[in-house]
Design a protein around this motif. Structure first.
Motif, PDB file in Angstrom:
ATOM      1  N   GLY A 277       0.816  -1.211   0.000  1.00  0.00           N
ATOM      2  CA  GLY A 277       0.000   0.000   0.000  1.00  0.00           C
ATOM      3  C   GLY A 277       0.847   1.257   0.000  1.00  0.00           C
ATOM      4  O   GLY A 277       0.582   2.217  -0.728  1.00  0.00           O
ATOM      5  N   ILE A 278       1.884   1.262   0.819  1.00  0.00           N
ATOM      6  CA  ILE A 278       2.781   2.417   0.862  1.00  0.00           C
ATOM      7  C   ILE A 278       3.427   2.640  -0.503  1.00  0.00           C
ATOM      8  O   ILE A 278       3.564   3.778  -0.974  1.00  0.00           O
ATOM      9  CB  ILE A 278       3.854   2.213   1.946  1.00  0.00           C
ATOM     10  N   SER A 279       3.814   1.547  -1.157  1.00  0.00           N
ATOM     11  CA  SER A 279       4.486   1.665  -2.451  1.00  0.00           C
ATOM     12  C   SER A 279       3.541   2.161  -3.532  1.00  0.00           C
ATOM     13  O   SER A 279       3.827   3.153  -4.219  1.00  0.00           O
ATOM     14  CB  SER A 279       5.076   0.306  -2.834  1.00  0.00           C
ATOM     15  N   PHE A 280       2.400   1.473  -3.712  1.00  0.00           N
ATOM     16  CA  PHE A 280       1.564   1.828  -4.864  1.00  0.00           C
ATOM     17  C   PHE A 280       0.886   3.174  -4.700  1.00  0.00           C
ATOM     18  O   PHE A 280       0.608   3.853  -5.695  1.00  0.00           O
ATOM     19  CB  PHE A 280       0.540   0.731  -5.162  1.00  0.00           C
ATOM     20  N   THR A 281       0.613   3.613  -3.464  1.00  0.00           N
ATOM     21  CA  THR A 281      -0.054   4.903  -3.312  1.00  0.00           C
ATOM     22  C   THR A 281       0.872   6.064  -3.621  1.00  0.00           C
ATOM     23  O   THR A 281       0.424   7.209  -3.732  1.00  0.00           O
ATOM     24  CB  THR A 281      -0.633   5.065  -1.890  1.00  0.00           C
ATOM     25  N   ASN A 282       2.153   5.788  -3.788  1.00  0.00           N
ATOM     26  CA  ASN A 282       3.100   6.799  -4.245  1.00  0.00           C
ATOM     27  C   ASN A 282       3.509   6.569  -5.695  1.00  0.00           C
ATOM     28  O   ASN A 282       3.554   7.501  -6.487  1.00  0.00           O
ATOM     29  CB  ASN A 282       4.350   6.789  -3.358  1.00  0.00           C
ATOM     30  N   ALA A 283       3.795   5.310  -6.051  1.00  0.00           N
ATOM     31  CA  ALA A 283       4.315   5.018  -7.394  1.00  0.00           C
ATOM     32  C   ALA A 283       3.214   4.936  -8.445  1.00  0.00           C
ATOM     33  O   ALA A 283       3.352   5.463  -9.546  1.00  0.00           O
ATOM     34  CB  ALA A 283       5.096   3.706  -7.365  1.00  0.00           C
ATOM     35  N   GLY A 284       2.116   4.261  -8.108  1.00  0.00           N
ATOM     36  CA  GLY A 284       1.035   4.087  -9.063  1.00  0.00           C
ATOM     37  C   GLY A 284       0.760   2.627  -9.341  1.00  0.00           C
ATOM     38  O   GLY A 284       1.421   1.729  -8.807  1.00  0.00           O
ATOM     39  N   LEU A 285      -0.218   2.373 -10.187  1.00  0.00           N
ATOM     40  CA  LEU A 285      -0.641   1.020 -10.540  1.00  0.00           C
ATOM     41  C   LEU A 285      -0.547   0.854 -12.052  1.00  0.00           C
ATOM     42  O   LEU A 285       0.307   1.438 -12.685  1.00  0.00           O
ATOM     43  CB  LEU A 285      -2.059   0.766 -10.004  1.00  0.00           C
ATOM     44  N   GLY A 286      -1.441   0.029 -12.638  1.00  0.00           N
ATOM     45  CA  GLY A 286      -1.340  -0.208 -14.074  1.00  0.00           C
ATOM     46  C   GLY A 286      -2.584  -0.843 -14.643  1.00  0.00           C
ATOM     47  O   GLY A 286      -3.689  -0.718 -14.102  1.00  0.00           O
ATOM     48  N   ALA A 287      -2.395  -1.568 -15.750  1.00  0.00           N
ATOM     49  CA  ALA A 287      -3.516  -2.070 -16.535  1.00  0.00           C
ATOM     50  C   ALA A 287      -4.347  -3.105 -15.792  1.00  0.00           C
ATOM     51  O   ALA A 287      -5.561  -3.199 -16.009  1.00  0.00           O
ATOM     52  CB  ALA A 287      -2.995  -2.674 -17.844  1.00  0.00           C
ATOM     53  N   THR A 288      -3.729  -3.891 -14.911  1.00  0.00           N
ATOM     54  CA  THR A 288      -4.502  -4.893 -14.175  1.00  0.00           C
ATOM     55  C   THR A 288      -5.603  -4.237 -13.369  1.00  0.00           C
ATOM     56  O   THR A 288      -6.760  -4.686 -13.371  1.00  0.00           O
ATOM     57  CB  THR A 288      -3.595  -5.706 -13.230  1.00  0.00           C
ATOM     58  N   HIS A 289      -5.248  -3.185 -12.674  1.00  0.00           N
ATOM     59  CA  HIS A 289      -6.256  -2.510 -11.853  1.00  0.00           C
ATOM     60  C   HIS A 289      -7.281  -1.755 -12.703  1.00  0.00           C
ATOM     61  O   HIS A 289      -8.451  -1.645 -12.313  1.00  0.00           O
ATOM     62  CB  HIS A 289      -5.593  -1.584 -10.841  1.00  0.00           C
ATOM     63  N   ALA A 290      -6.871  -1.264 -13.844  1.00  0.00           N
ATOM     64  CA  ALA A 290      -7.833  -0.602 -14.725  1.00  0.00           C
ATOM     65  C   ALA A 290      -8.889  -1.603 -15.195  1.00  0.00           C
ATOM     66  O   ALA A 290     -10.102  -1.319 -15.186  1.00  0.00           O
ATOM     67  CB  ALA A 290      -7.122   0.019 -15.922  1.00  0.00           C
ATOM     68  N   ILE A 291      -8.455  -2.790 -15.582  1.00  0.00           N
ATOM     69  CA  ILE A 291      -9.394  -3.815 -16.039  1.00  0.00           C
ATOM     70  C   ILE A 291     -10.282  -4.270 -14.888  1.00  0.00           C
ATOM     71  O   ILE A 291     -11.508  -4.423 -15.037  1.00  0.00           O
ATOM     72  CB  ILE A 291      -8.625  -5.010 -16.642  1.00  0.00           C
ATOM     73  N   ALA A 292      -9.692  -4.487 -13.721  1.00  0.00           N
ATOM     74  CA  ALA A 292     -10.475  -4.952 -12.576  1.00  0.00           C
ATOM     75  C   ALA A 292     -11.497  -3.912 -12.134  1.00  0.00           C
ATOM     76  O   ALA A 292     -12.620  -4.267 -11.744  1.00  0.00           O
ATOM     77  CB  ALA A 292      -9.549  -5.313 -11.419  1.00  0.00           C
ATOM     78  N   MET A 293     -11.122  -2.644 -12.170  1.00  0.00           N
ATOM     79  CA  MET A 293     -12.073  -1.591 -11.813  1.00  0.00           C
ATOM     80  C   MET A 293     -13.236  -1.570 -12.791  1.00  0.00           C
ATOM     81  O   MET A 293     -14.407  -1.444 -12.395  1.00  0.00           O
ATOM     82  CB  MET A 293     -11.368  -0.240 -11.806  1.00  0.00           C
ATOM     83  N   ALA A 294     -12.925  -1.694 -14.078  1.00  0.00           N
ATOM     84  CA  ALA A 294     -13.981  -1.664 -15.093  1.00  0.00           C
ATOM     85  C   ALA A 294     -14.889  -2.883 -14.969  1.00  0.00           C
ATOM     86  O   ALA A 294     -16.121  -2.780 -15.012  1.00  0.00           O
ATOM     87  CB  ALA A 294     -13.358  -1.598 -16.489  1.00  0.00           C
ATOM     88  N   ALA A 295     -14.290  -4.062 -14.834  1.00  0.00           N
ATOM     89  CA  ALA A 295     -15.094  -5.286 -14.708  1.00  0.00           C
ATOM     90  C   ALA A 295     -15.939  -5.260 -13.455  1.00  0.00           C
ATOM     91  O   ALA A 295     -17.107  -5.684 -13.454  1.00  0.00           O
ATOM     92  CB  ALA A 295     -14.173  -6.510 -14.692  1.00  0.00           C
ATOM     93  N   GLY A 296     -15.391  -4.732 -12.360  1.00  0.00           N
ATOM     94  CA  GLY A 296     -16.144  -4.650 -11.117  1.00  0.00           C
ATOM     95  C   GLY A 296     -17.315  -3.707 -11.212  1.00  0.00           C
ATOM     96  O   GLY A 296     -18.392  -3.966 -10.657  1.00  0.00           O
ATOM     97  N   ALA A 297     -17.120  -2.604 -11.925  1.00  0.00           N
ATOM     98  CA  ALA A 297     -18.204  -1.630 -12.069  1.00  0.00           C
ATOM     99  C   ALA A 297     -19.328  -2.170 -12.941  1.00  0.00           C
ATOM    100  O   ALA A 297     -20.512  -1.950 -12.656  1.00  0.00           O
ATOM    101  CB  ALA A 297     -17.659  -0.332 -12.659  1.00  0.00           C
ATOM    102  N   ILE A 298     -18.976  -2.890 -13.995  1.00  0.00           N
ATOM    103  CA  ILE A 298     -19.982  -3.352 -14.955  1.00  0.00           C
ATOM    104  C   ILE A 298     -20.620  -4.660 -14.519  1.00  0.00           C
ATOM    105  O   ILE A 298     -21.832  -4.836 -14.590  1.00  0.00           O
ATOM    106  CB  ILE A 298     -19.327  -3.517 -16.351  1.00  0.00           C
TER     107      ILE A 298
END
Length: 410
Positions: A277-298
């Motif tokens: 959590g400490i790492s990604f909240t500073n560095a960022g994420l990527g395509a995996t989370h973009a897909i998961a967010m979209a799939a979760g919303a739909i």
């Protein structure tokens, strides 16, 4: 205009982190430090019924407290509004979030909106919200995670589901980072195997995506300090947290799933999740989370399971732009890459993730979550709009690329 790259990196996290068995017992001392006399506890029904809230809050003798236990997974706007209404009624001077990422998210945003007023959507980016900046700190807040995965106890972001619009939106502000995180592995012992597995795979993905995201100096310089995004690219410091997180999750998740009372495994997972959590909240994420967010919303798919089933194919897509990084990921997960070519070593990382997911009961593909070929284009279209997540992906990813990644993950 001549391109000017970023030349500095920025690093932020929760004001105070207390970690270890028994950390939750220090909540009373924290409440006293803030001279609070009226505490609002935000949690979910399951955590309350498990007795965790009574155990953690019961010893507080320095004032009154109110418990709101209406948080559900992927909390909707109505849940955030309901929590805000409770806060209006009791006017707390301290907010405590106990539970998974959903409860901690609701707690963090409740503290902000109660302090500054307005509607929840005022602080959500346009066009869904009004895009107003959070003007300052909220009511002092402590977060106590009961899962090892989301990293919400360190995060400036909260996620809000809008099911009528098939959307997930967020509020992002450094003022949403909790004042205190009490990370007690003992609070995760009662978490069943399924949620332990899915939240653990989410933590692993946080660490991997933070480790391979674009460097801070491979991005354009902001016009001013205030314009620097929360996800400002990986640095030597985020790398340290990410590497250690991958090792801890890789060594602890199987045992935490198979024996929830294995305190060493629970400790490894709690620490791995925290560091991820400490790492990604500073560095960022990527395509995996973009897909998961979209799939979760739909399709309302479970976030951690969606992550686990998508990450290997994202690694395979990204590998050509981050061979060395993924080779290190494979090694951190226990693979022997000493004789492998760079491409084979990156493939080892994808295989290691697949093996770990399978070992903790997450098998098959996205089809097991009800996602079919006919859904691919819609999910990819939605994922392609999540620029905050895709900006750091190590390899350029188009909507067509996203379609192919999703298709291979089915």
């Amino acid at each position: 205009m001549v391109y000017e790259p970023e030349s500095v990196w920025e690093f932020s996290t929760t004001g105070n982190i207390t970690f270890g068995l028994g950390a939750a017992e220090e909540l009373e001392a924290v409440v006293q430090e803030y001279e609070a006399t009226n505490v609002l506890v935000v949690t979910d029904e399951g955590v309350a019924e498990a007795g965790i809230v009574d155990e953690v809050i019961g010893p507080i003798e320095s004032g009154e407290y109110t418990v709101y236990d209406g948080v559900e997974p992927d909390p909707t706007l109505s849940t955030f509004e309901e929590a805000r209404e409770v806060a209006t009624e009791v006017d707390p001077d301290f907010v405590v979030g106990i539970g998974g990422g959903s409860s901690m998210d609701v707690a963090k945003t409740t503290s902000i909106v109660h302090e500054h007023g307005g509607d929840i959507l005022d602080y959500v980016a346009a066009p869904t919200g009004r895009g107003e900046d959070v003007p300052g700190p909220g009511v002092p807040t402590a977060c106590l995670p009961t899962t090892a995965g989301t990293g919400s106890e360190t995060s400036p972001v909260t996620v809000i589901s809008l099911p009528d619009e098939d959307l997930k939106v967020g509020i992002s502000s450094g003022y949403q980072r909790p004042n205190v995180a009490l990370v007690d592995p003992g609070l995760t012992v009662s978490l069943p195997p399924g949620p332990t597995a899915s939240s653990g795979m989410d933590a692993l993905c946080h660490a991997i995506e933070a480790y391979v995201t674009r460097r801070y100096d491979a991005k354009p310089a902001p016009a001013s300090r205030s314009d620097r995004p929360d996800y400002n690219g990986r640095s030597v410091l985020t790398d340290q947290f990410a590497r250690s997180a991958i090792e801890h999750v890789g060594s602890g998740l199987r045992d935490a799933v198979n024996n929830g009372q294995d305190l060493e495994a629970r400790r490894n997972m709690a620490l791995g999740s925290l560091m991820a959590g400490i790492s990604f909240t500073n560095a960022g994420l990527g395509a995996t989370h973009a897909i998961a967010m979209a799939a979760g919303a739909i399709h309302h798919t479970p976030h951690g399971v969606t992550i686990a089933l998508t990450l290997p194919q994202v690694i395979r897509h990204n590998a050509a732009s981050a061979f060395d990084r993924y080779a290190e990921v494979a090694e951190l997960l226990g693979e022997d890459t000493s004789r492998a070519s760079p491409g084979d070593a990156a493939e080892d990382a994808a295989v290691a993730v697949e093996r770990l997911a399978s070992d903790v009961g997450i098998d098959g593909g996205l089809s097991t979550l009800g996602i079919e070929e006919d859904d691919v284009v819609h999910i990819a279209e939605r994922a392609s709009t999540l620029e905050r997540l895709l900006a750091g992906n190590p390899r350029r990813v188009t909507k067509t690329d996203l379609e192919e990644i999703i298709r291979r993950s089915i």
